[in-house]
Motif scaffolding. Structure first.
Motif, mmCIF file in Angstrom:
data_model
loop_
_atom_site.group_PDB
_atom_site.id
_atom_site.type_symbol
_atom_site.label_atom_id
_atom_site.label_comp_id
_atom_site.label_asym_id
_atom_site.label_seq_id
_atom_site.Cartn_x
_atom_site.Cartn_y
_atom_site.Cartn_z
ATOM 1 N N ILE A 2 104.331 5.792 53.423
ATOM 2 C CA ILE A 2 103.198 6.537 52.881
ATOM 3 C C ILE A 2 102.247 7.007 53.979
ATOM 4 O O ILE A 2 102.157 8.197 54.272
ATOM 5 N N LYS A 3 101.549 6.085 54.635
ATOM 6 C CA LYS A 3 100.468 6.468 55.544
ATOM 7 C C LYS A 3 100.947 7.252 56.757
ATOM 8 O O LYS A 3 100.271 8.180 57.217
ATOM 9 N N PHE A 4 102.103 6.861 57.304
ATOM 10 C CA PHE A 4 102.559 7.517 58.521
ATOM 11 C C PHE A 4 103.831 8.328 58.308
ATOM 12 O O PHE A 4 104.516 8.681 59.262
ATOM 13 N N ALA A 5 104.129 8.621 57.066
ATOM 14 C CA ALA A 5 105.251 9.506 56.748
ATOM 15 C C ALA A 5 104.743 10.594 55.812
ATOM 16 O O ALA A 5 104.556 11.745 56.225
ATOM 17 N N ALA A 6 104.456 10.248 54.571
ATOM 18 C CA ALA A 6 104.020 11.250 53.594
ATOM 19 C C ALA A 6 102.683 11.874 53.981
ATOM 20 O O ALA A 6 102.523 13.103 53.946
ATOM 21 N N VAL A 7 101.709 11.043 54.346
ATOM 22 C CA VAL A 7 100.390 11.575 54.696
ATOM 23 C C VAL A 7 100.459 12.391 55.979
ATOM 24 O O VAL A 7 99.901 13.490 56.071
ATOM 25 N N LEU A 8 101.148 11.851 56.980
ATOM 26 C CA LEU A 8 101.264 12.570 58.244
ATOM 27 C C LEU A 8 102.009 13.885 58.055
ATOM 28 O O LEU A 8 101.639 14.919 58.633
ATOM 29 N N GLU A 9 103.035 13.871 57.242
ATOM 30 C CA GLU A 9 103.802 15.096 56.987
ATOM 31 C C GLU A 9 102.914 16.164 56.353
ATOM 32 O O GLU A 9 102.914 17.328 56.781
ATOM 33 N N ARG A 10 102.141 15.765 55.351
ATOM 34 C CA ARG A 10 101.263 16.740 54.692
ATOM 35 C C ARG A 10 100.152 17.183 55.646
ATOM 36 O O ARG A 10 99.791 18.365 55.696
ATOM 37 N N GLY A 11 99.596 16.235 56.391
ATOM 38 C CA GLY A 11 98.524 16.571 57.309
ATOM 39 C C GLY A 11 98.960 17.571 58.372
ATOM 40 O O GLY A 11 98.250 18.544 58.666
ATOM 41 N N ARG A 12 100.132 17.362 58.944
ATOM 42 C CA ARG A 12 100.624 18.288 59.966
ATOM 43 C C ARG A 12 100.909 19.662 59.367
ATOM 44 O O ARG A 12 100.687 20.689 60.014
ATOM 45 N N ALA A 13 101.380 19.680 58.122
ATOM 46 C CA ALA A 13 101.630 20.959 57.458
ATOM 47 C C ALA A 13 100.330 21.729 57.239
ATOM 48 O O ALA A 13 100.340 22.969 57.206
ATOM 49 N N LEU A 14 99.222 20.997 57.124
ATOM 50 C CA LEU A 14 97.914 21.621 56.923
ATOM 51 C C LEU A 14 97.204 21.907 58.241
ATOM 52 O O LEU A 14 96.051 22.334 58.242
ATOM 53 N N GLY A 15 97.872 21.640 59.352
ATOM 54 C CA GLY A 15 97.293 21.983 60.641
ATOM 55 C C GLY A 15 96.555 20.865 61.349
ATOM 56 O O GLY A 15 95.891 21.113 62.373
ATOM 57 N N PHE A 16 96.661 19.628 60.864
ATOM 58 C CA PHE A 16 96.012 18.506 61.542
ATOM 59 C C PHE A 16 96.897 18.030 62.698
ATOM 60 O O PHE A 16 98.122 18.059 62.631
ATOM 61 N N ASP A 17 96.229 17.551 63.739
ATOM 62 C CA ASP A 17 96.945 17.075 64.918
ATOM 63 C C ASP A 17 97.337 15.613 64.822
ATOM 64 O O ASP A 17 98.302 15.176 65.457
ATOM 65 N N ALA A 18 96.569 14.833 64.057
ATOM 66 C CA ALA A 18 96.822 13.390 64.006
ATOM 67 C C ALA A 18 96.238 12.790 62.738
ATOM 68 O O ALA A 18 95.349 13.360 62.101
ATOM 69 N N VAL A 19 96.765 11.613 62.400
ATOM 70 C CA VAL A 19 96.211 10.781 61.337
ATOM 71 C C VAL A 19 95.594 9.552 61.998
ATOM 72 O O VAL A 19 96.197 8.950 62.892
ATOM 73 N N ALA A 20 94.404 9.190 61.573
ATOM 74 C CA ALA A 20 93.726 8.014 62.114
ATOM 75 C C ALA A 20 93.503 6.994 61.016
ATOM 76 O O ALA A 20 93.220 7.353 59.865
ATOM 77 N N THR A 21 93.648 5.718 61.363
ATOM 78 C CA THR A 21 93.397 4.634 60.409
ATOM 79 C C THR A 21 92.539 3.561 61.086
ATOM 80 O O THR A 21 92.295 3.607 62.291
ATOM 81 N N GLY A 22 92.137 2.581 60.308
ATOM 82 C CA GLY A 22 91.337 1.484 60.825
ATOM 83 C C GLY A 22 92.156 0.286 61.256
ATOM 84 O O GLY A 22 91.613 -0.821 61.360
ATOM 85 N N HIS A 23 93.435 0.475 61.514
ATOM 86 C CA HIS A 23 94.266 -0.632 61.983
ATOM 87 C C HIS A 23 93.809 -1.105 63.358
ATOM 88 O O HIS A 23 93.392 -0.311 64.203
ATOM 89 N N TYR A 24 93.950 -2.404 63.576
ATOM 90 C CA TYR A 24 93.643 -2.984 64.880
ATOM 91 C C TYR A 24 94.925 -2.979 65.726
ATOM 92 O O TYR A 24 95.743 -3.891 65.656
ATOM 93 N N ALA A 25 95.092 -1.919 66.486
ATOM 94 C CA ALA A 25 96.230 -1.755 67.382
ATOM 95 C C ALA A 25 95.847 -0.681 68.389
ATOM 96 O O ALA A 25 94.839 0.013 68.224
ATOM 97 N N ARG A 26 96.663 -0.537 69.450
ATOM 98 C CA ARG A 26 96.349 0.435 70.492
ATOM 99 C C ARG A 26 97.532 1.359 70.731
ATOM 100 O O ARG A 26 98.683 0.941 70.620
ATOM 101 N N VAL A 27 97.246 2.603 71.060
ATOM 102 C CA VAL A 27 98.276 3.515 71.540
ATOM 103 C C VAL A 27 97.903 3.944 72.951
ATOM 104 O O VAL A 27 96.726 4.150 73.265
ATOM 105 N N ARG A 28 98.909 4.017 73.803
ATOM 106 C CA ARG A 28 98.708 4.429 75.190
ATOM 107 C C ARG A 28 99.725 5.515 75.533
ATOM 108 O O ARG A 28 100.893 5.422 75.153
#
Length: 358
Positions: free
Chosen positions: A105-131
């Motif tokens: 859901i959050k990183f498949a369906a939502v990200l898919e729809r968001g990118r189709a609408l022109g968004f660059d990224a999805v952000a959440t409140g998870h405690y993790a890091r990306v580098r």
């Protein structure tokens, strides 16, 4: 960047969205409606699926001055998360619905729809890091060890990570997040953390499964195959479970017994001493990789529960699955759980546990 901030109605996702606004991103808040009738999923301020949560998310977006929308993912959530949860228990396995929600859901369906609408990224409140480095995006544990949520993100792939933001992962303690929310005038600063499974409002997992799968009387057996109790459906048990067994025949040594196996075909549950839960080998299927497929045999740290210990192990990976050999025995590992493997604090990937051996 144009960022879609997933706002659950909790303090973490609200502060994550606020930090993105401060960083100068074009932020739009979205709350996921995961039930046609939100009141059937959670009451009060305990979860991420109640009507109250959607109102809290909207109020937070108003304070931040960002656009806000509610997206209806109820049907997909019911199919990919709830139905999967029920089917896994019916098959004698123990799923992690939060992990499945992130994956489907959050990183498949939502990200898919968001990118189709022109968004660059999805952000959440998870405690993790990306580098980012060397042309790759890597996922790491949060520096706040007590709140680290990298385990439930271990199913994400490289493409998803390239379009994911976790503003709370670097150096933030939960107390700091609440203090920051209060300073920003966010009314949910004192809202309790979510607990349990969002689509089981009472916390009664066995009752929920009975309502979906019915009741079917069966035997509880000891290691010798002797009947030591009865149950109303093998689907309500998980390997490693101790409570709720209601055994009619006590153990000869007087020691507690645990579920060691669930057989959905015979509708039986087997119990035994804690020692019989010892696991040294884990066979995993459906492997995923956060960066790239890593073949061969290599040393790793392996985690099998969201808040479990990271255990030293040797992982042998193929395209079809992984074999994990633990350096020391672990207890109560159930088929259906996820095994997430790390290189230090960096998440390498995950697999679904299919079988275990001593």
């Amino acid at each position: 960047m144009r960022v879609l901030a997933a706002m659950s109605g909790g303090v973490d996702s609200a502060v994550a969205a606020a930090r993105l606004v401060d960083a100068g991103h074009e932020v739009v808040g979205v709350h996921l409606a995961l039930s046609k009738n939100p009141e059937t999923y959670r009451s009060g301020a305990r979860g991420c699926c109640s009507l109250e949560d959607s109102h809290d998310a909207r109020r937070a977006a108003d304070v931040l001055g960002i656009p806000f929308y509610v997206w209806d993912f109820a049907e997909r959530f019911a199919e990919d998360v709830v139905s999967d949860f029920v089917a896994e228990y019916a098959a004698g396995r123990t799923p992690n619905p939060c992990l499945r929600c992130n994956e489907k859901i959050k990183f498949a369906a939502v990200l898919e729809r968001g990118r189709a609408l022109g968004f660059d990224a999805v952000a959440t409140g998870h405690y993790a890091r990306v580098r980012t480095g060397g042309g790759r995006v890597s996922l790491y544990r949060s520096r706040e060890a007590a709140k680290d949520q990298s385990y439930v993100l271990g199913v994400l792939d490289a493409d998803q990570l390239q379009h994911s933001l976790f503003p709370l992962g670097d150096d933030t303690a939960k107390a700091q997040v609440r203090a920051e929310a209060a300073a920003r005038g966010l009314s949910l600063a004192k809202k309790p953390d979510s607990h349990d499974i969002c689509f089981i409002p009472t916390g009664d997992t066995a009752g929920f499964l009975h309502s979906r799968l019915g009741r079917r009387s069966g035997d509880i057996l000891d290691g010798a195959g002797e009947v030591v109790g009865a149950h109303s459906g093998s689907h309500q048990f998980t390997v490693g479970q101790r409570h709720g067994l209601h055994l009619s025949v006590p153990a000869a040594d007087g020691q507690p017994r645990y579920v060691t196996a669930v057989d959905p075909v015979r509708n039986t549950v087997t119990v035994g001493p804690r020692a019989s839960l010892a696991v040294r080998v884990i066979e995993g299927i459906r492997p995923t990789w956060t960066e790239q497929y890593v073949p061969g045999t290599w040393d790793a740290l392996v985690q099998v529960r969201a808040h479990g210990e990271a255990m030293p192990a040797t992982v042998t990976a193929s395209a079809d699955g992984v074999r994990i050999e633990l350096a020391a025995a672990a207890f109560g590992i159930a088929p259906g759980q996820a095994a997430v493997y790390y290189d230090g604090d960096r998440v390498v990937g995950s697999a679904t546990i299919a079988a275990t051996a001593a």
